[in-house]
Every structure is written in C-alpha cells, then in structure tokens.
Design a protein around this motif. Structure first.
Motif, PDB file in Angstrom:
ATOM      1  N   ALA A  34       0.836  -1.211   0.000  1.00 52.18           N
ATOM      2  CA  ALA A  34       0.000   0.000   0.000  1.00 52.18           C
ATOM      3  C   ALA A  34       0.866   1.253   0.000  1.00 52.18           C
ATOM      4  O   ALA A  34       0.588   2.218  -0.724  1.00 52.18           O
ATOM      5  CB  ALA A  34      -0.925  -0.007   1.219  1.00 52.18           C
ATOM      6  N   GLU A  35       1.940   1.261   0.803  1.00 56.74           N
ATOM      7  CA  GLU A  35       2.846   2.416   0.840  1.00 56.74           C
ATOM      8  C   GLU A  35       3.533   2.609  -0.513  1.00 56.74           C
ATOM      9  O   GLU A  35       3.680   3.745  -0.992  1.00 56.74           O
ATOM     10  CB  GLU A  35       3.897   2.214   1.938  1.00 56.74           C
ATOM     11  CG  GLU A  35       4.848   3.389   2.083  1.00 56.74           C
ATOM     12  CD  GLU A  35       5.928   3.153   3.132  1.00 56.74           C
ATOM     13  OE1 GLU A  35       6.950   3.876   3.099  1.00 56.74           O
ATOM     14  OE2 GLU A  35       5.751   2.235   3.972  1.00 56.74           O
ATOM     15  N   LEU A  36       3.926   1.500  -1.132  1.00 51.92           N
ATOM     16  CA  LEU A  36       4.563   1.584  -2.451  1.00 51.92           C
ATOM     17  C   LEU A  36       3.607   2.171  -3.482  1.00 51.92           C
ATOM     18  O   LEU A  36       3.983   3.026  -4.297  1.00 51.92           O
ATOM     19  CB  LEU A  36       5.029   0.189  -2.873  1.00 51.92           C
ATOM     20  CG  LEU A  36       5.582   0.045  -4.294  1.00 51.92           C
ATOM     21  CD1 LEU A  36       6.779   0.971  -4.505  1.00 51.92           C
ATOM     22  CD2 LEU A  36       5.959  -1.406  -4.572  1.00 51.92           C
TER      23      LEU A  36
ATOM     24  N   LYS B  86       8.755  -1.109  -9.512  1.00 51.17           N
ATOM     25  CA  LYS B  86       9.078  -2.533  -9.624  1.00 51.17           C
ATOM     26  C   LYS B  86      10.418  -2.853  -8.985  1.00 51.17           C
ATOM     27  O   LYS B  86      10.596  -3.921  -8.388  1.00 51.17           O
ATOM     28  CB  LYS B  86       9.070  -2.939 -11.096  1.00 51.17           C
ATOM     29  CG  LYS B  86       7.673  -2.914 -11.712  1.00 51.17           C
ATOM     30  CD  LYS B  86       7.677  -3.306 -13.178  1.00 51.17           C
ATOM     31  CE  LYS B  86       6.253  -3.258 -13.739  1.00 51.17           C
ATOM     32  NZ  LYS B  86       6.205  -3.580 -15.191  1.00 51.17           N
ATOM     33  N   GLN B  87      11.369  -1.911  -9.084  1.00 51.41           N
ATOM     34  CA  GLN B  87      12.648  -2.102  -8.387  1.00 51.41           C
ATOM     35  C   GLN B  87      12.448  -2.119  -6.881  1.00 51.41           C
ATOM     36  O   GLN B  87      13.057  -2.932  -6.168  1.00 51.41           O
ATOM     37  CB  GLN B  87      13.617  -0.987  -8.771  1.00 51.41           C
ATOM     38  CG  GLN B  87      14.075  -1.012 -10.217  1.00 51.41           C
ATOM     39  CD  GLN B  87      15.031   0.120 -10.516  1.00 51.41           C
ATOM     40  OE1 GLN B  87      16.039   0.282  -9.823  1.00 51.41           O
ATOM     41  NE2 GLN B  87      14.729   0.923 -11.534  1.00 51.41           N
ATOM     42  N   VAL B  88      11.606  -1.224  -6.395  1.00 51.98           N
ATOM     43  CA  VAL B  88      11.326  -1.164  -4.959  1.00 51.98           C
ATOM     44  C   VAL B  88      10.671  -2.461  -4.494  1.00 51.98           C
ATOM     45  O   VAL B  88      11.020  -3.005  -3.441  1.00 51.98           O
ATOM     46  CB  VAL B  88      10.422   0.041  -4.622  1.00 51.98           C
ATOM     47  CG1 VAL B  88      10.020   0.014  -3.151  1.00 51.98           C
ATOM     48  CG2 VAL B  88      11.125   1.347  -4.961  1.00 51.98           C
TER      49      VAL B  88
ATOM     50  N   GLU C  51      17.464   5.378  -0.526  1.00 42.06           N
ATOM     51  CA  GLU C  51      18.787   4.763  -0.641  1.00 42.06           C
ATOM     52  C   GLU C  51      19.191   4.545  -2.095  1.00 42.06           C
ATOM     53  O   GLU C  51      20.350   4.750  -2.475  1.00 42.06           O
ATOM     54  CB  GLU C  51      18.806   3.423   0.105  1.00 42.06           C
ATOM     55  CG  GLU C  51      18.753   3.553   1.620  1.00 42.06           C
ATOM     56  CD  GLU C  51      18.721   2.200   2.303  1.00 42.06           C
ATOM     57  OE1 GLU C  51      18.891   1.173   1.595  1.00 42.06           O
ATOM     58  OE2 GLU C  51      18.528   2.153   3.536  1.00 42.06           O
ATOM     59  N   LYS C  52      18.244   4.132  -2.913  1.00 41.37           N
ATOM     60  CA  LYS C  52      18.535   3.829  -4.323  1.00 41.37           C
ATOM     61  C   LYS C  52      18.409   5.062  -5.224  1.00 41.37           C
ATOM     62  O   LYS C  52      18.664   4.975  -6.431  1.00 41.37           O
ATOM     63  CB  LYS C  52      17.574   2.738  -4.830  1.00 41.37           C
ATOM     64  CG  LYS C  52      17.656   1.419  -4.068  1.00 41.37           C
ATOM     65  CD  LYS C  52      18.915   0.659  -4.400  1.00 41.37           C
ATOM     66  CE  LYS C  52      18.939  -0.690  -3.701  1.00 41.37           C
ATOM     67  NZ  LYS C  52      20.173  -1.448  -4.026  1.00 41.37           N
TER      68      LYS C  52
ATOM     69  N   GLU D 232      14.364  -7.354   3.805  1.00 41.35           N
ATOM     70  CA  GLU D 232      15.455  -6.830   4.630  1.00 41.35           C
ATOM     71  C   GLU D 232      14.965  -5.843   5.679  1.00 41.35           C
ATOM     72  O   GLU D 232      15.763  -5.151   6.316  1.00 41.35           O
ATOM     73  CB  GLU D 232      16.500  -6.171   3.721  1.00 41.35           C
ATOM     74  CG  GLU D 232      17.173  -7.167   2.770  1.00 41.35           C
ATOM     75  CD  GLU D 232      18.150  -6.496   1.822  1.00 41.35           C
ATOM     76  OE1 GLU D 232      18.176  -5.245   1.788  1.00 41.35           O
ATOM     77  OE2 GLU D 232      18.885  -7.225   1.129  1.00 41.35           O
ATOM     78  N   GLY D 233      13.660  -5.751   5.831  1.00 41.34           N
ATOM     79  CA  GLY D 233      13.093  -4.911   6.880  1.00 41.34           C
ATOM     80  C   GLY D 233      13.018  -3.437   6.551  1.00 41.34           C
ATOM     81  O   GLY D 233      12.772  -2.608   7.436  1.00 41.34           O
ATOM     82  N   LYS D 234      13.212  -3.070   5.301  1.00 43.71           N
ATOM     83  CA  LYS D 234      13.170  -1.663   4.907  1.00 43.71           C
ATOM     84  C   LYS D 234      11.793  -1.302   4.367  1.00 43.71           C
ATOM     85  O   LYS D 234      11.112  -2.126   3.766  1.00 43.71           O
ATOM     86  CB  LYS D 234      14.233  -1.380   3.846  1.00 43.71           C
ATOM     87  CG  LYS D 234      15.653  -1.639   4.318  1.00 43.71           C
ATOM     88  CD  LYS D 234      16.645  -1.422   3.184  1.00 43.71           C
ATOM     89  CE  LYS D 234      18.071  -1.737   3.639  1.00 43.71           C
ATOM     90  NZ  LYS D 234      19.054  -1.588   2.541  1.00 43.71           N
ATOM     91  N   THR D 235      11.412  -0.059   4.558  1.00 43.13           N
ATOM     92  CA  THR D 235      10.142   0.428   4.015  1.00 43.13           C
ATOM     93  C   THR D 235      10.356   0.885   2.580  1.00 43.13           C
ATOM     94  O   THR D 235      11.494   1.157   2.167  1.00 43.13           O
ATOM     95  CB  THR D 235       9.610   1.605   4.846  1.00 43.13           C
ATOM     96  OG1 THR D 235      10.497   2.717   4.684  1.00 43.13           O
ATOM     97  CG2 THR D 235       9.506   1.236   6.323  1.00 43.13           C
ATOM     98  N   PRO D 236       9.289   1.000   1.798  1.00 43.51           N
ATOM     99  CA  PRO D 236       9.433   1.498   0.430  1.00 43.51           C
ATOM    100  C   PRO D 236      10.107   2.869   0.372  1.00 43.51           C
ATOM    101  O   PRO D 236      10.944   3.122  -0.495  1.00 43.51           O
ATOM    102  CB  PRO D 236       7.989   1.556  -0.072  1.00 43.51           C
ATOM    103  CG  PRO D 236       7.286   0.493   0.697  1.00 43.51           C
ATOM    104  CD  PRO D 236       7.919   0.517   2.056  1.00 43.51           C
TER     105      PRO D 236
END
Length: 558
Positions: free
Chosen positions: A452-454, A469-471, A489-490, A479-483
């Motif tokens: 939903a966040e994505l 799609k990468q996200v 980071e990317k 890995e426990g990261k949010t969108p």
C-alpha cells in the motif's frame, strides 16, 4: 417418534458433454440405467471436459464423457457426530477414541447438534430442499478401521436433496472469459467417518488409528452433469470456497477434510451410458482433474481396441499419473442397508411448524439458520466487480487463491491508489512472485501495508512505474526496509526539475538527429525511442508522460 436428543458441538441441466473422436467399434458392456440411478450405492466424481478442435474424419464418430462426483467434507466441530470425543488433526494415534467410537457393547449414539446445523446450512447454500424428517441407516462393510462393522449414514431419506452448485469456467483462447455452469446436487447426508489404516510395508503389518472414527461427515452427491477434469476440479474448488465461507468445513484437502470419489464413463451420443468406473479418495484438486482425464482416455482406448469396461473401483497413482484397479465394485445389496435402531427420525422445523413451548436447545429452526447465512463466494465476486470495476476473471482469481482476497482488501484500505491499479499489482506482480517461488499468500515477505505504501508513492508520482518494480523487488528480499527508505537509498525519486528535464531532452535530440528525422517523417514509434533515451539518461527517474510532453513541444518548435 420423538426427535433425537441433540448434543451441542461448538465449531472450532443439461449434461455437459466432452466430444472425443475415435474409430468406430462395436461396444460392449453398455450402461442401461438412468442418469440419476448412476449415483446411489456408488460414489460419483467430477471430470474435466475434453476439448478437440478438429472435425471427425470419415469413418470416425464422437465419444461423450460423463462424470459424477461424491464428495466427503469433514464437519467443523469440536466433537464427533455421535460421541463427545474431541476432533483434532495429528493427535497421537488412538488418543481421541470414546467407548462408542470403539463400538464397545452397550454404548449408544448421541447426535451432535452442530453437525446437523452444518448440514442444514450447507443445504441452504446449495439451494437444496431441506427434509423436515430424515432417517439414519446402517451401511454394513467389514474393514479393520470400522469397529462396529457398519457405518451410520442416511441412505433412505437424507437431510437435504435436489440442490445445485454453480461454478465458473474460464474459456477463450486466452482463458480470459468466464462462463457459468451448473451441476445438480442429488443429496446431502450426514454420516460417520471411518478410522485410518496405516500400512507398514517394512514390517508387513497394518496399524489402525481410530481417532478419525466417528467424525461427522457431509456426503454430497453430485449428479453426472460434468464432462472432464477441469469442470470437476472447478466445481469442487467452488464447493470448497462455499464450505469455508459457511464455516461448516475447513475443507483442507491436505488434511483429508475434503475427499472426492469420481464415477467416470464414456459412450457414443444417442446411445445408453457406458459402464462406469469409480476412482476413489482423490485428495487434491490437481490430481482430481488428472485422474478423470486419464480415466476417460483409458476407457476410450479400451473400447476402441475391442475391450470392455469393468464396473470396478480404481485409485489414482499420482507418481505414474494413471489409475490402477483396486477391487470389483460392491453392489448396493452388499452393504445390507437397514434402519438405525438406536436413532429415531431427525425432525427439523421452520417458524410456522415450531411447536409451542419447544426447547430451543432440542430443536433446530431452519429459518433461523437461513438468516445466519454469510455472504457466499458468488455474491462476493459480484460485489468486487461492482465495487471495484474489476473483470469477472479477476474476481475468480482473488477468491480461488487462499488468502489473496484478504490481502487485496487490506491493501485497498491502506492506499490512495485506484482499485484498478491495486488489482493489477496484486494479481500480476504480487501473485507472480508468489507463483515463481511456490509460496502461499501467508508466506509472502511483502506485507499488505508495504505494498500500500509503495502504491501511494507511485500514485503521488514520487516514483515511476519501473522504479516501483525495483522497490518491490527490494521489498521481496525482506530486509526490513520500508518502500520510502528503499527509494531514498537507491535514489529512485522522479526528477521534479522541469528545466533540467528540458535540457536533457534537447541534448538527446541533438545527439540523435536521425531519430528526430524519423519522427518528422511520421514514424509513430520513433518518439518512443527518444523517450527511452531520455529515461536512460535519467536512470529511470523521469516520468515517461512528462518526457513525451516535453519532446512533443520541442519537436514542434524544431
């Protein structure tokens, strides 16, 4: 006679034809009974339609396949049908066996109210006529896992009759259209389950576990209105969804809570039905379809080679992918049906026939059960189509995949994205990843909240579709990261600097004059190449629609 004492047990027409062409042969062993008499005394199972697109050659003619199903569903109840023994899957062997289950002398059956209510509710959901008076019978056969030497069932007058089950089949070249079909439900009856025989080949012995003995079953007999494995599998899956929606059975085939027997025969159209074989104990929808289709082809081949079909019981060897003989069919007379002397008739009531002053704990009101019916799968699909504007085939997929509808609804609750976009991401991207790794919805590393966040980031144009799609791929790594953290980071945010984008577009056009010339010559695909080059220069951080608008403006002034 008075109605039996009830015990509380809280819950934990057209026949479809498959055409197959073959060399004309003289057929032997033809079935001469009526269609409806095909069911009782033997099991019935569904079959998947056989399809052929070619026309018959000269000298060939058609085969028609006919399939009926008999389905046994374990009732969701904390205790057994006629005893107070607990129902628990995978309990230690013979740890849940009462004196009645073991058939010790002097023990008597006490009917479980919960099981009766489950049967009535299932009958109502399948459009059955509920018999206000039904009878219990003894069906005699002698197996080690049946201590009494008989099973208590409802052979003469079952609790529900004359219903129907509607299901949808995907058709068309891309199987993107759904057509509705109906199979008649001959009857629904209450009966006991047997124990379980465990064969130890190494020690050449058989061990008996009576934990399952006496558990309440719903036996649903479907008329032979099916024509192939796909139809049978789809009908059984629809029934499974209905039982789960009602809460009358968990219908988990992996735990033996839903078992199917199939009666299969083939004949030439216009001739009497052929001799049928019964394929027993199919506990997987996939194996159900395979077993039926194999048996249809086996019978056709046997008849075309001049052989005859035996009225026998067969099993499906899933390793070999074929059916193998088990035993000759027991005739109806072999069961020696007789009235159950320890159970009086089961009497049900409605609002108009309920006796004055009747104890609500000792009677069952059919109208009250009707009022408690939940939303059925067919209604849920229609609601999804109307509420979210999705295609019918998408609504089928959401319900058929265990847990997918709940996941979809949770995403809808937490995102601002349009339902159509949510549907696309759930059914294409999310479900695609699950299928690729053979995971269930509950095993997904991506939660509904994360998706939903994505989708919110995508909807607000903070990222592009390719970046989304990468996200998602990073989210799948769990890995426990949010969108939002992944985007940061990317460095996947969309470029918001209009001047920088315009300069990039001018640079691309100057560096590729031949493409610009193609655009001016009217090549509609050339501009897509320019868009791709600009996106490559921005590392996918520019919105293609914005890029296209800028390019078109600059091209018109060039």
């Amino acid at each position: 006679m008075a109605a039996p004492v009830l015990r509380w047990g809280c819950p934990g027409t057209c026949r479809a034809i498959a055409w197959v062409y073959g060399v004309p042969r003289r057929r032997r062993g033809a079935w001469t009974g009526s269609t409806s008499s095909w069911i009782r005394g033997q099991s019935s199972l569904a079959q998947e339609p056989l399809h052929t697109s070619r026309k018959p050659r000269k000298g060939e003619h058609k085969w028609a396949a006919v399939v009926g199903l008999e389905i046994h569903a374990q009732i969701s109840s904390n205790s057994k049908l006629f005893s107070g023994s607990q129902v628990c899957f995978a309990a230690p062997p013979n740890s849940l066996v009462s004196f009645f289950d073991a058939s010790l002398p002097g023990t008597l059956p006490v009917l479980n109210r919960r099981c009766v209510e489950a049967a009535v509710m299932t009958g109502l959901a399948l459009n059955c006529h509920i018999n206000k008076k039904s009878l219990f019978d003894r069906k005699h056969y002698f197996y080690a896992d049946l201590p009494a030497g008989y099973q208590i069932t409802q052979q003469r007058l079952p609790i529900a009759v004359n219903g129907s089950l509607t299901y949808g089949i995907c058709v068309g070249k891309r199987r993107s259209q759904v057509t509705t079909r109906t199979v008649r439900v001959k009857q629904i009856q209450l009966e006991q389950d047997s124990g379980k025989s465990l064969h130890d080949d190494l020690r050449s012995q058989t061990l008996v576990d009576l934990n399952r003995a006496g558990i309440g079953l719903l036996e649903l007999v479907l008329e032979p209105d099916l024509s192939c494995g796909e139809e049978a599998a789809t009908a059984v899956r629809e029934l499974q969804l209905i039982l789960q929606a009602l809460g009358t059975s968990q219908a988990n085939m992996a735990e033996g809570q839903l078992r199917v027997d199939a009666n299969v025969s083939v004949h030439h159209p216009g001739e009497p039905l052929g001799v049928r074989t019964e394929v027993k104990n199919l506990n997987s929808i996939r194996f159900l379809a395979k077993a039926i289709d194999y048996e249809i082809q086996r019978q056709i081949k046997e008849l075309e080679n001049g052989g005859e079909i035996l009225n026998e019981t067969r099993s499906f060897d899933y390793k070999l992918g074929c059916t193998v003989p088990m035993r000759d069919k027991e005739g109806k007379q072999d069961y020696r049906f007789m009235p159950e002397p320890n159970l009086p008739p089961l009497l049900l009531y409605d609002t108009t026939s309920l006796p004055a002053g009747a104890d609500s704990q000792q009677v069952i009101n059919v109208d009250q059960i009707r009022e408690r019916l939940p939303e059925l799968p067919s209604v849920t699909r229609e609601r999804l189509i109307q509420q979210y504007g999705m295609l019918p085939e998408h609504s089928f997929t959401l319900l058929n995949e265990v847990g997918l509808l709940e996941f979809f609804q949770n995403v809808i609750k937490e995102t601002r994205a349009e339902p159509k976009k949510v549907t696309s991401w759930v059914l294409n991207t999310f479900l695609g990843y699950l299928k690729l790794q053979n995971l269930a919805v509950r095993e997904s590393p991506v939660t509904a909240s994360a998706l939903a966040e994505l989708l919110d980031l995508l909807d607000s144009k903070a990222i592009s579709s390719s970046a989304a799609k990468q996200v998602f791929e990073e989210l799948w790594k769990n890995e426990g990261k949010t969108p939002a953290q992944i985007v940061s980071e990317k460095k996947l945010e969309l470029m918001q600097d209009q001047e920088a984008l315009e300069q990039l577009c001018r640079s691309v056009m100057q560096g590729h004059p031949e493409v610009v010339m193609d655009v001016k010559k009217g090549n509609p695909r050339a501009i897509n190449r320019l868009i791709g080059l600009v996106r490559k220069a921005t590392l996918g951080r520019a919105d293609p629609a914005v890029i296209k608008a800028i390019l078109e403006k600059q091209l018109s002034c060039h």
